[in-house]
Design an enzyme around this catalytic site. Structure first.
Site, PDB file in Angstrom:
ATOM      1  N   CYS A 105      -8.985  -7.715  18.460  1.00 36.30           N
ATOM      2  CA  CYS A 105      -8.403  -8.118  17.167  1.00 36.30           C
ATOM      3  C   CYS A 105      -9.486  -8.026  16.105  1.00 36.30           C
ATOM      4  CB  CYS A 105      -7.745  -9.491  17.234  1.00 36.30           C
ATOM      5  SG  CYS A 105      -8.687 -10.777  18.081  1.00 36.30           S
ATOM      6  N   SER A 106      -9.943  -9.164  15.576  1.00 35.92           N
ATOM      7  CA  SER A 106     -10.962  -9.097  14.528  1.00 35.92           C
ATOM      8  C   SER A 106     -11.825 -10.348  14.551  1.00 35.92           C
ATOM      9  CB  SER A 106     -10.305  -8.919  13.167  1.00 35.92           C
ATOM     10  OG  SER A 106      -9.339  -9.942  12.968  1.00 35.92           O
ATOM     11  N   CYS A 107     -12.106 -10.885  15.738  1.00 36.41           N
ATOM     12  CA  CYS A 107     -12.920 -12.094  15.864  1.00 36.41           C
ATOM     13  C   CYS A 107     -14.256 -11.895  15.138  1.00 36.41           C
ATOM     14  CB  CYS A 107     -13.164 -12.409  17.337  1.00 36.41           C
ATOM     15  SG  CYS A 107     -11.623 -12.757  18.212  1.00 36.41           S
TER      16      CYS A 107
END
Lengths: 200, 116
Positions: A105-107
């Protein structure tokens, strides 16, 4: 990565729909959502991370603490909280260059770096940073020598990662504030190195 | 569930919500252990990316105990377990053409791995 500045329209629409539902069903006051955005746009950002790195450059004991217990060492500077609950700092050296990505995702470590840039969230970076990190870094203008080990950190789970770039040459005697000016967001993701004093 | 108000937000943002669990569970792996990521293909939520499945790596460090997202997302319980940073060589993941020195570190839950 230049062609991926805006999130897709479908995604924006979906986020708006979720926002409406959260408010209509009484989970959130509309002003509470505004407050979240306001904090992340104005109070959190890469200047926080830059101060952490600058302190570690200037203070060997702090650096040791930061590399062994990043969560506590960063909390000591007041930059804890959502998406920075459990932190790891990885150090760039003459032998190792680190690069952070979240393939799923975009952690991203919000308290120290703020919200992630759009390219960090976009599929091309997320897919290519793991299979071709050197090629990706080249597109950012960073050519990592062949004899340096590239370590990619896929922050896919609970930990959030911050790269501690190498302290640039010619910065002896710099104050922490002067050092912090050399630490960019991209250098703490790993797609760049810290600025040289002549570049500021 | 009471409505969250603007006054509550600064505190919520500052405190965050760690998925770390305060439980003294015996770790199944230790630093230096050789592991293989399981080749599993759940249709439901997982934090095990496809490119890691079936690959062999080495435990780098133990991060402690966390809620297991795969079961939590399905309302099947927290199933707390250790999460480890695991090192894979670039060549193990991408083949002999990948740079010999390069590597990838990823955080894996115990349920994603077996000892080799």
């Amino acid at each position: 990565m230049g062609a991926h500045h805006e999130p897709p329209a479908e995604l924006s629409t979906r986020v708006k729909a979720i926002e409406s539902l959260l408010i209509e069903r009484g989970y959130f006051a509309a002003e509470a959502l505004d407050k979240i955005v306001q904090i992340h746009e104005h109070e959190l950002g890469p200047r926080n991370g830059a101060k952490v790195v600058a302190r570690a450059w200037a203070d060997q004991d702090y650096k040791k603490w930061l590399l062994t217990d990043a969560t506590a060492a960063i909390a000591d500077m007041g930059y804890s909280g959502a998406q920075g609950e459990d932190m790891v700092v990885v150090e760039n050296t003459p032998d190792v260059h680190n690069l952070v990505v979240c393939t799923l995702c975009s952690c991203y470590p919000w308290p120290t770096l703020g919200l992630p840039p759009t390219w960090y969230k976009a599929p091309p970076y997320r897919a290519r940073a793991v299979i071709d990190p050197r090629g990706v870094m080249k597109e950012f203008g960073l050519d990592v020598p062949e004899d340096v080990e590239v370590r990619v950190w896929d922050s896919n789970a609970e930990l959030r990662y911050l790269v501690m770039p190498m302290r640039p040459a010619g910065t002896e005697g710099f104050s922490e504030e002067e050092l912090a000016n050399l630490v960019t967001r991209d250098s703490m993701i790993g797609v760049a190195v810290a600025l040289s004093p002549s570049a500021v | 569930m009471p409505t969250i108000t603007p006054e509550q937000i600064p505190d919520l943002v500052r405190k965050g919500a760690s998925c770390r669990v305060d439980a003294a569970l015996e770790p199944l792996f230790k630093t230096g252990d050789k592991i293989r990521a399981l080749n599993i293909n759940p249709a439901t939520h997982t934090r095990l990316p496809r490119y890691i499945r079936g690959k062999e790596g080495v435990i780098d460090r133990d991060h402690g105990v966390f809620v297991f997202p795969d079961t939590q997302a399905e309302m099947k319980g927290a199933k707390p377990q250790h999460v480890y940073s695991v090192r894979f060589t670039a060549q193990e993941l991408w083949g002999a053409d990948a740079p010999q020195k390069d590597s990838l570190y990823i955080d894996l839950f115990e349920d994603y791995m077996e000892k080799t």
